[in-house]
Design a protein around this motif. Structure first.
Motif, PDB file in Angstrom:
ATOM      1  N   ILE A  22       0.832  -1.202   0.000  1.00 43.05           N
ATOM      2  CA  ILE A  22       0.000   0.000   0.000  1.00 43.05           C
ATOM      3  C   ILE A  22       0.868   1.254   0.000  1.00 43.05           C
ATOM      4  O   ILE A  22       0.574   2.228  -0.692  1.00 43.05           O
ATOM      5  CB  ILE A  22      -0.971  -0.010   1.196  1.00 43.05           C
ATOM      6  CG1 ILE A  22      -1.992  -1.118   0.977  1.00 43.05           C
ATOM      7  CG2 ILE A  22      -1.646   1.338   1.387  1.00 43.05           C
ATOM      8  CD1 ILE A  22      -2.874  -1.394   2.161  1.00 43.05           C
ATOM      9  N   TYR A  23       1.966   1.220   0.750  1.00 38.18           N
ATOM     10  CA  TYR A  23       2.882   2.355   0.776  1.00 38.18           C
ATOM     11  C   TYR A  23       3.450   2.613  -0.619  1.00 38.18           C
ATOM     12  O   TYR A  23       3.497   3.752  -1.083  1.00 38.18           O
ATOM     13  CB  TYR A  23       4.014   2.097   1.768  1.00 38.18           C
ATOM     14  CG  TYR A  23       5.066   3.174   1.760  1.00 38.18           C
ATOM     15  CD1 TYR A  23       4.843   4.384   2.413  1.00 38.18           C
ATOM     16  CD2 TYR A  23       6.270   2.990   1.097  1.00 38.18           C
ATOM     17  CE1 TYR A  23       5.793   5.387   2.389  1.00 38.18           C
ATOM     18  CE2 TYR A  23       7.224   3.978   1.076  1.00 38.18           C
ATOM     19  CZ  TYR A  23       6.989   5.177   1.730  1.00 38.18           C
ATOM     20  OH  TYR A  23       7.928   6.167   1.695  1.00 38.18           O
ATOM     21  N   ASP A  24       3.880   1.549  -1.295  1.00 38.13           N
ATOM     22  CA  ASP A  24       4.420   1.698  -2.649  1.00 38.13           C
ATOM     23  C   ASP A  24       3.379   2.288  -3.594  1.00 38.13           C
ATOM     24  O   ASP A  24       3.684   3.166  -4.399  1.00 38.13           O
ATOM     25  CB  ASP A  24       4.905   0.348  -3.188  1.00 38.13           C
ATOM     26  CG  ASP A  24       6.171  -0.128  -2.513  1.00 38.13           C
ATOM     27  OD1 ASP A  24       6.876   0.708  -1.897  1.00 38.13           O
ATOM     28  OD2 ASP A  24       6.455  -1.332  -2.587  1.00 38.13           O
ATOM     29  N   VAL A  28       3.477   5.934  -5.647  1.00 36.93           N
ATOM     30  CA  VAL A  28       3.271   6.050  -7.091  1.00 36.93           C
ATOM     31  C   VAL A  28       2.235   7.124  -7.385  1.00 36.93           C
ATOM     32  O   VAL A  28       2.433   7.986  -8.237  1.00 36.93           O
ATOM     33  CB  VAL A  28       2.849   4.692  -7.694  1.00 36.93           C
ATOM     34  CG1 VAL A  28       2.348   4.862  -9.112  1.00 36.93           C
ATOM     35  CG2 VAL A  28       4.004   3.719  -7.653  1.00 36.93           C
ATOM     36  N   TYR A  29       1.131   7.098  -6.655  1.00 36.38           N
ATOM     37  CA  TYR A  29       0.105   8.120  -6.845  1.00 36.38           C
ATOM     38  C   TYR A  29       0.634   9.508  -6.511  1.00 36.38           C
ATOM     39  O   TYR A  29       0.375  10.476  -7.207  1.00 36.38           O
ATOM     40  CB  TYR A  29      -1.134   7.829  -5.985  1.00 36.38           C
ATOM     41  CG  TYR A  29      -2.075   6.855  -6.632  1.00 36.38           C
ATOM     42  CD1 TYR A  29      -2.842   7.218  -7.727  1.00 36.38           C
ATOM     43  CD2 TYR A  29      -2.211   5.568  -6.137  1.00 36.38           C
ATOM     44  CE1 TYR A  29      -3.710   6.328  -8.315  1.00 36.38           C
ATOM     45  CE2 TYR A  29      -3.070   4.669  -6.725  1.00 36.38           C
ATOM     46  CZ  TYR A  29      -3.821   5.050  -7.810  1.00 36.38           C
ATOM     47  OH  TYR A  29      -4.669   4.163  -8.398  1.00 36.38           O
ATOM     48  N   GLN A  30       1.397   9.587  -5.438  1.00 34.96           N
ATOM     49  CA  GLN A  30       1.948  10.881  -5.026  1.00 34.96           C
ATOM     50  C   GLN A  30       2.895  11.429  -6.087  1.00 34.96           C
ATOM     51  O   GLN A  30       2.798  12.590  -6.477  1.00 34.96           O
ATOM     52  CB  GLN A  30       2.691  10.728  -3.695  1.00 34.96           C
ATOM     53  CG  GLN A  30       3.271  12.030  -3.178  1.00 34.96           C
ATOM     54  CD  GLN A  30       4.096  11.802  -1.917  1.00 34.96           C
ATOM     55  OE1 GLN A  30       4.746  10.768  -1.775  1.00 34.96           O
ATOM     56  NE2 GLN A  30       4.054  12.751  -1.020  1.00 34.96           N
ATOM     57  N   LEU A  31       3.791  10.592  -6.576  1.00 33.57           N
ATOM     58  CA  LEU A  31       4.753  11.041  -7.576  1.00 33.57           C
ATOM     59  C   LEU A  31       4.090  11.357  -8.903  1.00 33.57           C
ATOM     60  O   LEU A  31       4.457  12.321  -9.564  1.00 33.57           O
ATOM     61  CB  LEU A  31       5.845   9.983  -7.759  1.00 33.57           C
ATOM     62  CG  LEU A  31       6.751   9.774  -6.549  1.00 33.57           C
ATOM     63  CD1 LEU A  31       7.702   8.601  -6.801  1.00 33.57           C
ATOM     64  CD2 LEU A  31       7.527  11.035  -6.210  1.00 33.57           C
ATOM     65  N   SER A  32       3.101  10.574  -9.295  1.00 32.77           N
ATOM     66  CA  SER A  32       2.424  10.857 -10.563  1.00 32.77           C
ATOM     67  C   SER A  32       1.632  12.158 -10.460  1.00 32.77           C
ATOM     68  O   SER A  32       1.540  12.910 -11.411  1.00 32.77           O
ATOM     69  CB  SER A  32       1.531   9.705 -10.979  1.00 32.77           C
ATOM     70  OG  SER A  32       0.434   9.581 -10.109  1.00 32.77           O
ATOM     71  N   SER A  45      -4.150   8.626 -20.242  1.00 29.48           N
ATOM     72  CA  SER A  45      -3.999   7.428 -19.408  1.00 29.48           C
ATOM     73  C   SER A  45      -3.276   6.296 -20.127  1.00 29.48           C
ATOM     74  O   SER A  45      -2.388   5.687 -19.554  1.00 29.48           O
ATOM     75  CB  SER A  45      -5.360   6.964 -18.907  1.00 29.48           C
ATOM     76  OG  SER A  45      -5.843   7.865 -17.958  1.00 29.48           O
ATOM     77  N   PRO A  46      -3.621   5.978 -21.369  1.00 26.18           N
ATOM     78  CA  PRO A  46      -2.892   4.895 -22.043  1.00 26.18           C
ATOM     79  C   PRO A  46      -1.397   5.193 -22.166  1.00 26.18           C
ATOM     80  O   PRO A  46      -0.575   4.293 -22.024  1.00 26.18           O
ATOM     81  CB  PRO A  46      -3.544   4.817 -23.425  1.00 26.18           C
ATOM     82  CG  PRO A  46      -4.903   5.385 -23.234  1.00 26.18           C
ATOM     83  CD  PRO A  46      -4.745   6.441 -22.185  1.00 26.18           C
ATOM     84  N   GLU A  47      -1.038   6.431 -22.377  1.00 29.48           N
ATOM     85  CA  GLU A  47       0.375   6.797 -22.496  1.00 29.48           C
ATOM     86  C   GLU A  47       1.082   6.638 -21.158  1.00 29.48           C
ATOM     87  O   GLU A  47       2.213   6.163 -21.098  1.00 29.48           O
ATOM     88  CB  GLU A  47       0.505   8.236 -22.994  1.00 29.48           C
ATOM     89  CG  GLU A  47       1.933   8.672 -23.241  1.00 29.48           C
ATOM     90  CD  GLU A  47       2.618   7.890 -24.353  1.00 29.48           C
ATOM     91  OE1 GLU A  47       3.863   7.776 -24.288  1.00 29.48           O
ATOM     92  OE2 GLU A  47       1.929   7.387 -25.258  1.00 29.48           O
ATOM     93  N   ARG A  48       0.429   7.016 -20.064  1.00 22.47           N
ATOM     94  CA  ARG A  48       1.037   6.892 -18.735  1.00 22.47           C
ATOM     95  C   ARG A  48       1.204   5.439 -18.331  1.00 22.47           C
ATOM     96  O   ARG A  48       2.116   5.090 -17.596  1.00 22.47           O
ATOM     97  CB  ARG A  48       0.187   7.618 -17.692  1.00 22.47           C
ATOM     98  CG  ARG A  48       0.247   9.113 -17.826  1.00 22.47           C
ATOM     99  CD  ARG A  48      -0.380   9.825 -16.679  1.00 22.47           C
ATOM    100  NE  ARG A  48      -1.460   9.104 -16.023  1.00 22.47           N
ATOM    101  CZ  ARG A  48      -2.505   9.657 -15.475  1.00 22.47           C
ATOM    102  NH1 ARG A  48      -2.640  10.956 -15.481  1.00 22.47           N
ATOM    103  NH2 ARG A  48      -3.435   8.943 -14.891  1.00 22.47           N
TER     104      ARG A  48
END
Length: 78
Positions: A22-24, A28-32, A45-48
């Motif tokens: 969950i931390y990982d 990922v959400y935070q960095l994106s 979204s498809p590109e990401r």
């Protein structure tokens, strides 16, 4: 009930392996989110997801559980 309160209750019941996953995911959400705020031209979204899907394709042939191996390698940093 606030979402943070509910989330805290759920997190309290999880083991360390689940918490690491969950931390990982949260990182990922935070960095994106930070990347898209900096970048005015957001990717679709498809590109990401292109790199994620590519990694999935490469790892599809690998047998065994890589998650357990990665977690074991991280234990010294916890």
């Amino acid at each position: 009930m606030l979402i943070r309160t509910r989330l805290d209750e759920v997190l309290d019941e999880l083991d360390n392996v689940a918490l690491l996953r969950i931390y990982d995911l949260a990182k990922v959400y935070q960095l994106s989110g930070q990347q898209t705020r900096r970048d005015e031209t957001t990717q679709s979204s498809p590109e990401r997801l292109k790199h994620y899907k590519r990694a999935q394709e490469i790892l599809a042939e690998v047998e065994g559980n890589l998650s357990d191996d990665i977690i074991a390698m991280r234990e010294d940093r916890i």
